[in-house]
Design a protein around this motif. Structure first.
Motif, PDB file in Angstrom:
ATOM      1  N   UNK A  32       0.793  -1.519  -0.514  1.00  0.00           N
ATOM      2  CA  UNK A  32       0.203  -0.142  -0.050  1.00  0.00           C
ATOM      3  C   UNK A  32       0.779   0.764  -0.120  1.00  0.00           C
ATOM      4  N   UNK A  33       2.176   1.560   0.607  1.00  0.00           N
ATOM      5  CA  UNK A  33       3.035   2.200   1.026  1.00  0.00           C
ATOM      6  C   UNK A  33       4.012   2.157   0.545  1.00  0.00           C
ATOM      7  N   UNK A  34       4.106   3.003  -0.556  1.00  0.00           N
ATOM      8  CA  UNK A  34       5.942   2.516  -1.007  1.00  0.00           C
ATOM      9  C   UNK A  34       6.365   1.475  -2.006  1.00  0.00           C
ATOM     10  N   UNK A  35       5.157   0.566  -3.068  1.00  0.00           N
ATOM     11  CA  UNK A  35       5.090  -0.261  -2.876  1.00  0.00           C
ATOM     12  C   UNK A  35       6.776  -0.524  -4.150  1.00  0.00           C
ATOM     13  N   UNK A  85       2.622   6.167  -1.887  1.00  0.00           N
ATOM     14  CA  UNK A  85       1.440   6.008  -0.126  1.00  0.00           C
ATOM     15  C   UNK A  85       0.830   7.500  -0.089  1.00  0.00           C
ATOM     16  N   UNK A 109      -3.021   7.952   4.383  1.00  0.00           N
ATOM     17  CA  UNK A 109      -3.796   7.282   4.978  1.00  0.00           C
ATOM     18  C   UNK A 109      -1.684   6.302   5.379  1.00  0.00           C
ATOM     19  N   UNK A 110      -0.765   7.166   4.840  1.00  0.00           N
ATOM     20  CA  UNK A 110       0.542   5.958   5.646  1.00  0.00           C
ATOM     21  C   UNK A 110       0.388   7.055   6.827  1.00  0.00           C
ATOM     22  N   UNK A 111       0.645   5.842   7.810  1.00  0.00           N
ATOM     23  CA  UNK A 111       1.061   6.569   9.186  1.00  0.00           C
ATOM     24  C   UNK A 111       2.823   7.492   9.315  1.00  0.00           C
TER      25      UNK A 111
END
Lengths: 480, 480
Positions: free
Chosen positions: A439-442, B100, B104-106
């Motif tokens: 989801x994040x920075x794949x 990202x 949503x990205x924490x």
């Protein structure tokens, strides 16, 4: 006076100097006028010969110098009179540190079967064979760390007790502190793991790969090297319940980068063994030749130990797809003549060791990398190819052993991954942490796994996996 | 075009060359005319600055370049215009590999508490702090292997699932595959472990020492380095349920040899950190100074990270007996003034961290090795001294932390060992394999244990042990 290790003495160039050694007696022979003691301290496969005059040393004392006893020897390092060694020690004083009653000590100087030695795994490292194996085990371990460190990889410490059970690599061992006879139950009569030590059901890890990906997608290039556990009831010469795995994982590597790394890694390990374990390898090579003499031709090793290592180091690995391999195997003589135990039925079946060995030993005469396997025989996390039928997997095949490394490019596309998980019935909610990496920075990434004992079997030529780890764990057996 | 790791670029001397980098965006700032992107690929604590002209790169594309996104950058390495870095990259082309979503990205660019980051342990390696910690963790691991390999020690692979339960080092986790709700029972209503996977009750190892002794008494000098498990319900900043231990064990070493080795080992590790982790240490040192500013004086670190490491490297360790230490502590100002939380009551009591730290930080101003502890506060396998009251134990004490290493000479005399075991209620029949080493070729030998996370706390200055291991296991917690 400081003691010197025997490995150092055997390399010594300065003779007629006073020395002090300690070690364990391997054998003693001789007569009333002279005793020859083979002394070993674990630092080398070679023992050093101690020449002792009973008149100087004392006949009574020499009675305590029996196989297995630990002794301390003061004397002179001299050129050896006999053949087989360059130097020996003329003893001036011997102290018996710890006796080993010849009536009771099980490791008397005669040939012991590997089966017998497995029963006394606490003593077998004192034999030549197991000394050699465990020194090589160290050398290979160190080579693993050196290879990755020199490349800028980070050793990544995955958990062993895991609350994650979604990888599906095999049966798991439960880890618990609940009362075994009277565990707390939920209303519907199941065990209430919320009251267990970790507040949930936990198991021993079957693979560190998924957690390794977390490391790679932050630190770039990582590797794991640690124990892995499978609760499979497989009592074979190729399975352990507890074994060591090496699992590198690399961000921004595609399948070709992955193969390049794995090939370089395996060649490095084999070259390291040739460079650093020559004496132990020579001993095991001779052992293997002797063992093979009494075996039928078909069961003998295809090459000597040294030749096998050179075969890996000197040949670029042949790379082809699974589909191409199936064609070669289908049309091969042994398949047509019904010589394979498992006939090659066609595309989609998993390959057996006999097929893998055929490709390596007969067809290509090189180590082989097979790529792009059918998705149905591979894990959910492998990257889907454009054909929709195969995944970006790669297995490396070695002589005598078949598959030694399995790896893949990982599926980095969130939607493709989750639809694959749905197909295979893996619940997304259990894998939320894993999916976060997509989801994040794949990023494209790849990795592979090397079973360390599989490597050890390859390097040492031992045929039973129980003999390349100090304390094997198998169904029904967890001594020590 | 081959990508280059950022650590390499930061050291580059050749400028104005075409380069290709990949990594994750840490921050993006700038305006309509220029964007400054800090890009990190895990190879260094330092990010490289990418200078991007929105007209060239595309404003829309730059929208996807947010914190946490993975990108690929083609451009030129040039001398940096700004302060803080020597080189930067003028971007010619950027590809967004993985977005990202900032909503949503924490890990948005602001200060996060360690507690919050612990909840997202799968993402925290992407922060500067945890990147630094885990790179240092790798460096320290490699230093362990290098130190022992260079000395001729062998890496000895002990079992993790163990059928031996006599060491008594702590509460254990049971390893089982029995049906949890309905286990097979014996006639007297106990669980019938003969039907369990290994045919007996098995647990996770609490220490590999006893099996390590088997290795040392065959191969001479060995070390272990692997996970160890304690099922203690201790929810403190110093306890983990799963942690890594290093346990060397050496034949023919007495207590002095053991201390010499341990001192050399710890100095090597600290020097290795200074030599190989300078950038990560500098980052963590600044972090610690900032943290300390808001703490009361008494809770602040006694020294900076670098000073602590140099303190170990530059000072020969002070060696004294437990008995001498008790005298010093009894007569010390803090004891007389009632400043110790645990008053020193006299000979026979165990020392607390505050006492250990007093000796190191205030009294000797050096690392300290205490020897010859009362037998009643030490384990059964430690060698009995001639006084019959103390054993040949040694603990090494460090600033800020207290005990970092515990070791001893082992009791090699069969009769002394068995009578000690009888005193402590350890059944001989369970330990027959261990006693065999004393029956056959026994020899003086010694060893010690270093808790790897304890070392990591010392080197990194982190105060909670959960923050120096990727996936901490503690009571009630086994995520991932």
């Amino acid at each position: 006076m400081q003691r010197t290790k025997i490995s150092k003495l055997l390399e010594a160039t300065e003779l007629d100097v006073d020395i002090h050694v300690k070690g364990w007696v391997r054998t003693k022979r001789g007569n009333k006028h002279v005793a020859f003691i083979a002394l070993n301290d674990g630092s080398s496969i070679h023992s050093i010969q101690i020449v002792a005059d009973p008149n100087t040393i004392g006949e009574d004392l020499l009675k305590g110098v029996s196989t297995g006893a630990s002794i301390s020897v003061f004397g002179k390092l001299v050129a050896s009179q006999g053949s087989g060694q360059k130097v020996e020690i003329t003893a001036e004083r011997i102290e018996v540190i710890g006796v080993a009653d010849p009536e009771k000590y099980p490791l008397q100087p005669k040939k012991h079967s590997l089966e017998f030695l497995r029963e006394i795994a606490h003593l077998r490292p004192r034999t030549n064979t197991f000394g050699a194996i465990f020194r090589i085990r160290h050398a290979m371990s160190y080579a693993v760390h050196k290879f990755f460190n020199d490349k800028g990889f980070y050793y990544w410490h995955n958990p062993f007790v895991t609350g994650s059970d979604a990888e599906g690599a095999g049966e798991m061992f439960r880890v618990t502190t609940l009362d075994p006879t009277n565990p707390p139950l939920t209303e519907d009569g199941k065990v209430d793991y919320s009251q267990d030590f970790f507040g949930k059901e936990t198991n021993l890890t079957v693979s560190g790969q998924l957690e390794g990906e977390l490391g790679a997608l932050a630190l770039g290039e990582i590797y794991t090297f640690g124990p892995t556990f499978r609760a499979e009831n497989s009592n074979t010469t190729r399975h352990l319940s507890e074994f060591w795995m090496i699992e590198p994982e690399m961000a921004f590597y595609d399948l070709t980068d992955n193969m390049d790394l794995a090939e370089e890694f395996l060649q490095f390990l084999c070259q390291y063994a040739l460079d650093h374990c020559a004496d132990d390898l020579a001993f095991l090579e001779k052992r293997l030749i002797d063992e093979d003499k009494v075996k039928p031709q078909a069961e003998r090793s295809p090459m000597t130990l040294t030749d096998k290592l050179k075969f890996v180091v000197e040949n670029p690995f042949e790379r082809l797809t699974y589909t191409e391999a199936i064609q070669i195997l289908s049309n091969s003589k042994p398949n047509k003549k019904g010589k394979f135990q498992f006939p090659v039925e066609g595309w989609g079946t998993d390959l057996q060791s006999e097929h893998e060995r055929y490709l390596v030993e007969k067809h290509f005469k090189k180590p082989v990398i097979l790529t792009d396997y059918p998705k149905d025989i591979k894990a959910f996390y492998m990257r889907m190819n454009e054909d929709g039928n195969t995944v970006g997997a790669m297995d490396i095949l070695f002589p005598g052993i078949g598959e030694i490394v399995g790896g893949s490019q990982r599926e980095e596309r969130l939607e493709v991954l989750t639809s694959r998980m749905a197909e295979m019935g893996i619940p997304e909610e259990d894998m939320d942490w894993y999916l976060d990496t997509r989801r994040f920075g794949t990023a494209p990434h790849s990795g592979f796994g090397l079973g360390f004992e599989r490597l050890m079997i390859f390097v040492t030529g031992l045929s039973n996996i129980r003999d390349v780890i100090p304390f094997p764990r198998t169904p029904g057996s967890a001594a020590f």
